[in-house]
Design a protein around this motif. Structure first.
Motif, PDB file in Angstrom:
ATOM      1  N   THR A  14      37.062  45.625  46.192  1.00  0.00           N
ATOM      2  CA  THR A  14      36.616  45.151  44.876  1.00  0.00           C
ATOM      3  C   THR A  14      37.854  44.559  44.191  1.00  0.00           C
ATOM      4  O   THR A  14      38.734  45.309  43.776  1.00  0.00           O
ATOM      5  N   VAL A  22      36.560  43.727  36.939  1.00  0.00           N
ATOM      6  CA  VAL A  22      36.230  43.221  38.282  1.00  0.00           C
ATOM      7  C   VAL A  22      36.363  41.696  38.297  1.00  0.00           C
ATOM      8  O   VAL A  22      35.852  41.007  37.414  1.00  0.00           O
ATOM      9  N   GLY A  49      36.273  49.732  48.749  1.00  0.00           N
ATOM     10  CA  GLY A  49      35.822  49.051  47.538  1.00  0.00           C
ATOM     11  C   GLY A  49      36.137  49.828  46.266  1.00  0.00           C
ATOM     12  O   GLY A  49      35.687  49.457  45.184  1.00  0.00           O
ATOM     13  N   VAL A  62      28.741  44.384  41.098  1.00  0.00           N
ATOM     14  CA  VAL A  62      29.374  44.094  42.397  1.00  0.00           C
ATOM     15  C   VAL A  62      28.296  43.837  43.462  1.00  0.00           C
ATOM     16  O   VAL A  62      28.373  42.877  44.236  1.00  0.00           O
TER      17      VAL A  62
END
Length: 290
Positions: A14, A22, A49, A62
């Motif tokens: 991520t 993010v 992640g 995400v």
């Protein structure tokens, strides 16, 4: 056999902006980069992640970004696991799993259950999951090994438990799983350094960390292994082995994010308690990539 998960899956990072939000643009680029360079499936919100430091809303965002960017091109696996069985069951029940091909569920960490406790945990998950499940054994992170017998018992008892991502870095346990598993059950390597050996012994492939940064070479190595061409496969393995060591030298995903930074695909920003790779490690990674 479930051919969706033969070959190389990648446990996507991520990416974060400098303010720790993010970085969805970088995430899109990484997804496209992997699809274009030959990986077989994508794993969302796994350990790599940094799923444990994402909020529920971030996790949803995400999943949305990866799903939309993928646009049905590759199978998708979503990490849903934890050490509170009731909470994991609830998360499975309340998550929109449309477009997700399987759940990757980590063995409970911290509580240190017995083998029977591990069995009952995954039994509870299997009974509520509307989609296939890939078990995930990673004793280096959970402090408890799920023994081959427990995995095989679950594989035999639940038709929706289709695979295990085995990451005990223990070749003997891999071989025990491969020897005793039901015919259509998949043994997937979670150890980048052992993945080729596992495939050559009858494994289905890998869920890789380094594969997402060097997808062309890594996925080709696994395909050659699946085809039974060890000579060509090991040529690639030896080319990749140094960088595999580097990315796990300090912490995952700090190492893989340092590789991505060197490749210009995302910043090396991570969330505490993980810290970025040291300058010494970054120099080694840069030298390798050069």
């Amino acid at each position: 056999m479930n051919n969706k998960f033969l070959g190389t899956g990648v446990a996507l990072v991520t990416p974060f902006n400098s303010d720790l939000s993010v970085d969805h643009d970088a995430l899109k680029n990484i997804v496209n980069y992997n699809i274009e360079n030959g990986v077989e499936y994508l794993v969302i919100c796994g350990t790599t992640g940094e799923s444990v430091t994402l909020t529920k809303q971030e996790k949803k965002a995400v999943i949305k970004t990866i799903s939309e960017t993928n646009n049905g091109r590759l199978p998708l696996v979503l990490g849903i696991g934890g050490n509170n069985t009731a909470a994991v069951v609830e998360e499975i029940k309340t998550t929109d799993l449309s477009g997700i091909d399987a759940i990757l569920s980590v063995s409970p960490y911290y509580n240190k259950p017995t083998q029977e406790g591990l069995y009952q945990h995954f039994k509870a998950i299997a009974e509520v999951s509307p989609i296939d499940i890939i078990l995930y054994n990673v004793p280096g992170r959970t402090s408890k090994n799920m023994e081959a017998d427990t995995t095989i018992r679950l594989a035999n008892d639940f038709s929706n438990i289709i695979a295990v991502k085995e990451a005990g870095n223990n070749m003997a346990q891999y071989l025990e799983l491969l020897k005793n598993k039901p015919e259509d059950f998949l043994v997937i390597s979670g150890d980048d350094d052992l993945a080729l050996g596992v495939v050559l012994a009858g494994g289905a492939g890998v869920i890789s960390v380094i594969g997402q940064a060097l997808p062309k070479d890594f996925s080709e190595m696994i395909r050659l292994g699946l085809k039974g061409d060890p000579k060509a496969a090991y040529k690639l393995h030896f080319k990749l082995i140094d960088v595999i060591g580097y990315i796990f030298e300090e912490n995952n995903p700090a190492g893989i994010k340092a590789v991505f930074e060197a490749l210009g695909l995302c910043a090396d920003t991570v969330r505490l308690p993980v810290v970025p790779a040291s300058s010494h490690l970054k120099e080694k990674i840069k030298a390798y990539l050069a």
